[in-house]
Design an enzyme around this catalytic site. Structure first.
Site, short mmCIF file in Angstrom:
data_model
loop_
_atom_site.label_atom_id
_atom_site.label_comp_id
_atom_site.label_asym_id
_atom_site.label_seq_id
_atom_site.Cartn_x
_atom_site.Cartn_y
_atom_site.Cartn_z
N PRO A 1 -16.14 -5.20 1.67
CG PRO A 1 -15.95 -4.77 4.41
CD PRO A 1 -15.42 -5.05 3.36
CG LEU A 2 -18.96 -0.84 3.02
CD1 LEU A 2 -18.67 -0.03 3.37
CD2 LEU A 2 -20.35 -1.89 2.85
N GLY A 3 -18.48 -3.55 -1.54
CA GLY A 3 -18.18 -3.41 -2.66
C GLY A 3 -17.05 -2.82 -3.53
N GLY B 1 -16.98 0.50 -2.55
CA GLY B 1 -17.87 1.78 -1.85
C GLY B 1 -19.10 1.78 -3.00
CE1 TYR C 1 -2.83 -3.16 -0.02
CE2 TYR C 1 -3.62 -2.45 2.81
CZ TYR C 1 -3.85 -3.12 1.67
OH TYR C 1 -4.37 -4.47 1.84
#
Length: 327
Positions: free
Chosen positions: A203-205, A207, A56
């Site tokens: 986990p939120l695709g 965004g 990152y």
């Protein structure tokens, strides 16, 4: 705060963790002061599971998180990853060679400013190095007191089994959300067979499940999601149509679509720990509040029918990245 166990060897973490990748400029500009404030507030509330990688921002994220947890190290379960590399021209390559495992760990320890990494993942599987050799080198880091638990990221069931036979694997990290459910076919069952915890990234695709991104113009000009297939013009237009029932169900529950999506994921098993990434305290607190949402069978069924496996359009990552996933 609620907590969950990863694996069978006693590692306990907050039921929702904090993903560090968003605290780089990958999804638009990030303000370091706000990012550090979000980490501080998360830890103060008991969200102790913090995830990063040496990939990152080429280690910059590890350095920033090192500054953020200084003075709070004993309250943090720190995970990082190695092996997802780029050459001088920016081309991705994977390195799981034993000598490199030791080298990468030393570099991460230095950047993070810590003496031990709680959970150390192989970020991507190296096709050219037997997984037994890579995990064997990772196990030696435990013997040396530099790492406490081992993990894999984006590994197929056979690879997971071979790795686990070499040394117990505590967690497998792979994408999982209402929009991305391939893991339900064989990866999640393999983890449960072996007693390995599942850490769900994106986990939120990426965004979309927050229902705040309806067109590509809602993204910053240099947001890397502009290159993601799921955000391609036609794909995004279709994916946004899937949000309507999610928004309706969220309104009925008195929560946000993002919280509903996290609550759905948490309900898939107490061995699953989502690590949504954020760079703002507001969203971090919103994510924590998802732990207080209980979904009944009817709501879970409605969500599953609204977004069944395969409903979203577009691969989860560009083709060049997918080739190094799930192998």
């Amino acid at each position: 705060m609620k907590y969950r166990k990863l694996g069978k060897d006693g590692l306990e973490v907050s039921a929702i963790g904090l993903g560090g990748m968003a605290m780089t400029n990958i999804y638009g500009a990030a303000d370091e002061n706000e990012c550090i404030a979000a980490v501080h507030e998360a830890v103060d509330q008991g969200m102790d599971f913090i995830d990063t990688s040496d990939a990152y921002a080429a280690g910059v994220n590890e350095e920033m998180l090192g500054r953020a947890i200084k003075g709070r190290r004993d309250k943090v379960v720190l995970s990082t990853k190695f092996g997802n590399c780029r050459d001088a021209d920016g081309r991705q390559f994977i390195n799981g060679k034993p000598d490199y495992v030791a080298e990468a760990c030393e570099a991460s320890l230095k950047r993070l400013g810590v003496e031990v990494i709680d959970l150390y993942y192989q970020h991507r599987v190296d096709r050219d190095t037997p997984i037994e050799d890579t995990v064997g080198a990772m196990a030696r880091l435990i013997e040396q007191g530099k790492v406490r638990y081992l993990g894999l990221s984006e590994a197929a069931p056979d690879t997971i089994r071979r790795a686990h036979a070499t040394h117990p694997i505590t967690a497998l990290q792979t994408e999982y959300s209402l929009f991305t459910r391939f893991a339900e076919e064989d990866i999640l069952p393999a983890c449960r067979e072996l007693g390995i915890g599942y850490v769900a990234y994106s986990p939120l695709g990426r965004g979309i499940l927050s229902a705040t991104i309806k067109t590509v113009d809602d993204l910053a000009p240099k947001d890397r999601r502009r290159d993601q297939p799921r955000y391609g013009q036609d794909n995004l237009a279709h994916n946004v149509t899937l949000l309507a029932p999610i928004e309706e169900l969220a309104a009925a529950k008195g929560c946000t679509p993002a919280q509903l999506a996290l609550a759905w994921l948490l309900a898939q098993g107490d061995d699953i720990v989502p690590i949504p990434g954020t760079k703002q305290r507001k969203h971090m607190n919103e994510n924590i509040a998802a732990l207080d949402i209980t979904l009944d069978a009817a709501t879970l069924d409605a969500l599953g029918k609204a977004v069944p496996p395969g409903a979203s359009h577009g691969d989860r990552s560009p083709a060049g990245q997918l080739k190094n996933m799930n192998i």
